[in-house]
Design an enzyme around this catalytic site. Structure first.
Site, PDB file in Angstrom:
ATOM      1  N   ASP A  16       0.846  -1.194   0.000  1.00 58.60           N
ATOM      2  CA  ASP A  16       0.000   0.000   0.000  1.00 58.60           C
ATOM      3  C   ASP A  16       0.883   1.246   0.000  1.00 58.60           C
ATOM      4  O   ASP A  16       2.072   1.168   0.252  1.00 58.60           O
ATOM      5  CB  ASP A  16      -0.938   0.007   1.223  1.00 58.60           C
ATOM      6  CG  ASP A  16      -0.241  -0.466   2.491  1.00 58.60           C
ATOM      7  OD1 ASP A  16       0.959  -0.132   2.673  1.00 58.60           O
ATOM      8  OD2 ASP A  16      -0.871  -1.165   3.298  1.00 58.60           O
ATOM      9  N   ASP A  71       1.299   4.809   1.674  1.00 53.65           N
ATOM     10  CA  ASP A  71       0.875   5.714   2.743  1.00 53.65           C
ATOM     11  C   ASP A  71       1.508   7.082   2.546  1.00 53.65           C
ATOM     12  O   ASP A  71       2.640   7.202   2.076  1.00 53.65           O
ATOM     13  CB  ASP A  71       1.289   5.149   4.108  1.00 53.65           C
ATOM     14  CG  ASP A  71       0.545   3.859   4.420  1.00 53.65           C
ATOM     15  OD1 ASP A  71      -0.603   3.723   3.981  1.00 53.65           O
ATOM     16  OD2 ASP A  71       1.124   2.981   5.077  1.00 53.65           O
ATOM     17  N   ASP A  75       8.601   3.128  13.526  1.00 53.25           N
ATOM     18  CA  ASP A  75       9.221   1.995  14.213  1.00 53.25           C
ATOM     19  C   ASP A  75      10.677   1.725  13.822  1.00 53.25           C
ATOM     20  O   ASP A  75      11.564   1.779  14.662  1.00 53.25           O
ATOM     21  CB  ASP A  75       8.352   0.728  14.089  1.00 53.25           C
ATOM     22  CG  ASP A  75       7.831   0.453  12.690  1.00 53.25           C
ATOM     23  OD1 ASP A  75       8.255   1.163  11.761  1.00 53.25           O
ATOM     24  OD2 ASP A  75       7.020  -0.479  12.527  1.00 53.25           O
TER      25      ASP A  75
HETATM   26  P1  ATP Z   1       3.611  -3.308   4.835  1.00 54.80           P
HETATM   27  O1  ATP Z   1       4.399  -3.644   3.641  1.00 54.80           O
HETATM   28  O2  ATP Z   1       3.241  -4.502   5.627  1.00 54.80           O
HETATM   29  O3  ATP Z   1       2.431  -2.419   4.539  1.00 54.80           O
HETATM   30  P2  ATP Z   1       4.578  -1.012   6.252  1.00 54.80           P
HETATM   31  O4  ATP Z   1       5.943  -0.667   6.740  1.00 54.80           O
HETATM   32  O5  ATP Z   1       3.993  -0.110   5.233  1.00 54.80           O
HETATM   33  O6  ATP Z   1       4.616  -2.499   5.753  1.00 54.80           O
HETATM   34  P3  ATP Z   1       2.241  -0.445   7.774  1.00 54.80           P
HETATM   35  O7  ATP Z   1       1.618  -1.233   8.846  1.00 54.80           O
HETATM   36  O8  ATP Z   1       1.497  -0.243   6.503  1.00 54.80           O
HETATM   37  O9  ATP Z   1       3.652  -1.092   7.502  1.00 54.80           O
HETATM   38  O10 ATP Z   1       2.601   0.968   8.400  1.00 54.80           O
HETATM   39  C1  ATP Z   1       3.071   2.057   7.628  1.00 54.80           C
HETATM   40  C2  ATP Z   1       4.175   2.793   8.367  1.00 54.80           C
HETATM   41  O11 ATP Z   1       3.658   3.336   9.589  1.00 54.80           O
HETATM   42  C3  ATP Z   1       5.356   1.936   8.788  1.00 54.80           C
HETATM   43  O12 ATP Z   1       6.299   1.795   7.758  1.00 54.80           O
HETATM   44  C4  ATP Z   1       5.903   2.713   9.969  1.00 54.80           C
HETATM   45  O13 ATP Z   1       6.663   3.796   9.537  1.00 54.80           O
HETATM   46  C5  ATP Z   1       4.637   3.252  10.626  1.00 54.80           C
HETATM   47  N1  ATP Z   1       4.112   2.335  11.652  1.00 54.80           N
HETATM   48  C6  ATP Z   1       3.171   1.398  11.515  1.00 54.80           C
HETATM   49  N2  ATP Z   1       2.922   0.756  12.668  1.00 54.80           N
HETATM   50  C7  ATP Z   1       3.739   1.308  13.577  1.00 54.80           C
HETATM   51  C8  ATP Z   1       3.960   1.081  14.971  1.00 54.80           C
HETATM   52  N3  ATP Z   1       3.281   0.150  15.631  1.00 54.80           N
HETATM   53  N4  ATP Z   1       4.884   1.859  15.596  1.00 54.80           N
HETATM   54  C9  ATP Z   1       5.560   2.805  14.923  1.00 54.80           C
HETATM   55  N5  ATP Z   1       5.411   3.046  13.620  1.00 54.80           N
HETATM   56  C10 ATP Z   1       4.510   2.331  12.941  1.00 54.80           C
HETATM   57 MG    MG Z   2       2.099  -0.270   4.413  1.00 57.91          MG
END
Ligand code: ATP
Ligand code: MG
Length: 453
Positions: free
Chosen positions: A80, A82, A158
């Site tokens: 996705d 963001d 994170d």
């Molecule tokens: P994915 O490929 O699974 O979507 P992602 O890194 O994009 O991985 P998401 O859950 O979509 O993960 O979250 C988007 C972003 O938001 C993360 O990359 C991180 O920067 C931040 N984030 C998400 N969850 C947390 C958390 N629990 N604590 C701190 N930052 C977070």
């Molecule tokens: Mg994501």
């Protein structure tokens, strides 16, 4: 281009020097101009670009952030896209007709398109002081100083590799925490003090496991060590959130690797205590094999673009626990199906205390489990009803896995394999072969009549 980019990134630094504890990066961020990185707009979702441009044209700053930037740099397909911005949620809302504001603790804007939702988050600031919460008209609780600068937003994320920002203004990448170095080295490193970050949100422990397995990254020692000591924190996470995380963890294409890490860090038992108890037994080889075969085939199906089912995943993980309970109940004198009924209820109830599995998944699990016993009852009428059962395929798949893991079921499993692919006459022949052979009674010759009687 991507490989070259990763290779050229700080090539002279020895890897070991990166394992120094890093805390807050107060230095100016590293900025990589458009020519220095491989992200092109062609690889960014058209909808995400629309949102980014509209925010920029309205005078706001707008960045692609998180997994999308990380994955694009690694040459992977982002799940996705963001967006982070300095526009407040209400300002975002005004810019888009197709927008909804969501979230209780932190307000987020979701911009809806036909096939995609783009999440837009306002830069988050540091934790609000207690007592600073305000309630909105809709009853949402937000904190009045929850918003912050881009630097603060980066610090709240994170991992360093998840805190890279792609700026729509000049197509540069902004890196506040040396995430590009970690990305190149394949290292997962939490931003800030790991103990505190895990305490703040224990789901981060599972996120480490998810990203380490999904990306094949190593976990920086300072990020890894506290996991061994902080795993009990998972008890503080709501069962509903754990369900979402578990599904993401096992459906990211590297489920087997994730499972091994969960066990290595002693986390699995906090998620599936009943399954963990079965894996702890000295004669647990079958239970181990069953889960490993399941996760291997899940990974394979994802790689082949095939569908996967959450109900099946949970049904297999909990199968050894269900069987153990069944045995106990039958020894206590319950008949097979009443024992099954009770065991299913107990296993689901206990599991629900750790991970809340949605009802529709629970129904699938029950049916898959019941089929394990029904598949053994091959009477002509039952066999055809089972073949048309919506969960037949999943039930059969579990039967195959069980046989592969060492349960004495190979003949039954082979029979069902053959039966499904046979034509009607073939199926009837297979059924006939099962029918118990009637013994022919020898005709006893009539007794000679005693003439004298
Ligand atoms: P994915 O490929 O699974 O979507 P992602 O890194 O994009 O991985 P998401 O859950 O979509 O993960 O979250 C988007 C972003 O938001 C993360 O990359 C991180 O920067 C931040 N984030 C998400 N969850 C947390 C958390 N629990 N604590 C701190 N930052 C977070
Ligand atoms: Mg994501």
């Amino acid at each position: 281009m991507i490989l070259k980019f990763l290779k050229n990134l700080l090539p002279k630094k020895p890897v070991t020097s990166k394992f120094k504890a890093k805390t807050k990066a107060k230095l100016a961020p590293k900025v990589m101009g458009r020519a220095e990185h491989p992200i092109t707009r062609q690889n960014i979702s058209a909808n995400a670009l629309k949102v980014l441009y509209r925010l920029k044209d309205a005078g706001f700053s707008a960045y692609l952030v998180g997994g999308s930037v990380r994955d694009l740099l690694l040459g992977l397909n982002p799940k996705d896209f963001d967006i982070a911005t300095n526009a407040k949620p209400e300002q975002v809302y005004k810019l888009f007709r197709n927008c909804r504001l969501i979230g209780r603790r932190f307000r987020l804007a979701h911009v809806y398109f036909h096939s995609e939702i783009i999440e837009v988050a306002t830069f988050r600031g540091h934790h609000a002081k207690l007592g600073n919460e305000v309630e909105t008209e809709e009853g949402l609780i937000i904190r009045d100083n929850v918003y912050g600068t881009i630097e603060e937003d980066a610090e709240r994320r994170d991992f360093t590799v998840n805190a890279l920002y792609y700026n729509i203004k000049d197509f540069s990448i902004v890196d506040f925490h040396d995430g590009l170095t970690d990305l190149k080295a394949g290292v997962l490193r939490i931003i800030g003090d790991p103990y505190q970050r895990y305490r703040e949100d224990p789901v981060r422990i599972l996120r480490v496991v998810r990203f380490a397995s999904k990306l094949g990254f190593t976990i920086h020692p300072a990020t890894e060590q506290p996991i061994f000591e902080s795993h009990a924190l998972l008890q503080n996470v709501s069962p509903a959130r754990l369900f979402d995380e578990i599904l993401k963890l096992f459906h990211a294409g590297k489920a087997l690797a994730a499972f091994k890490l969960l066990r290595k860090y002693g986390l699995f038992g906090y998620l599936f205590s009943q399954a963990e108890a079965c894996l702890d037994q000295p004669e647990a080889e079958m239970a181990h094999k069953l889960i490993e075969f399941l996760l291997e085939s899940t990974d394979k199906r994802i790689a082949e673009g095939k569908s996967i089912s959450g109900g099946f995943l949970f049904a297999v993980i909990l199968w050894p626990a269900l069987q153990a309970l069944m045995q106990d109940l039958q020894q206590e004198g319950l008949a097979l199906f009443p024992a099954l009924h009770e065991a299913i209820n107990k296993v689901l109830r206990r599991q629900g205390q750790q991970i809340s599995i949605p009802k529709r998944f629970q129904i699938d699990m029950q049916e898959i489990w019941q089929l394990q016993y029904r598949l053994a009852q091959r009477t002509p009428r039952r066999v055809f009803t089972m073949l048309n059962h919506p969960k037949f395929r999943a039930g059969y798949d579990l039967l195959i896995l069980r046989a592969k893991a060492g349960e004495e079921l190979q003949t039954l499993a082979d029979w069902w394999t053959e039966f499904q692919s046979a034509d009607k006459p073939g199926q009837h022949k297979l059924l006939k072969e099962l029918a118990p052979k009637r013994k022919r009674r020898k005709k006893t010759p009539p007794k000679p009549k005693n003439v004298s009687e």
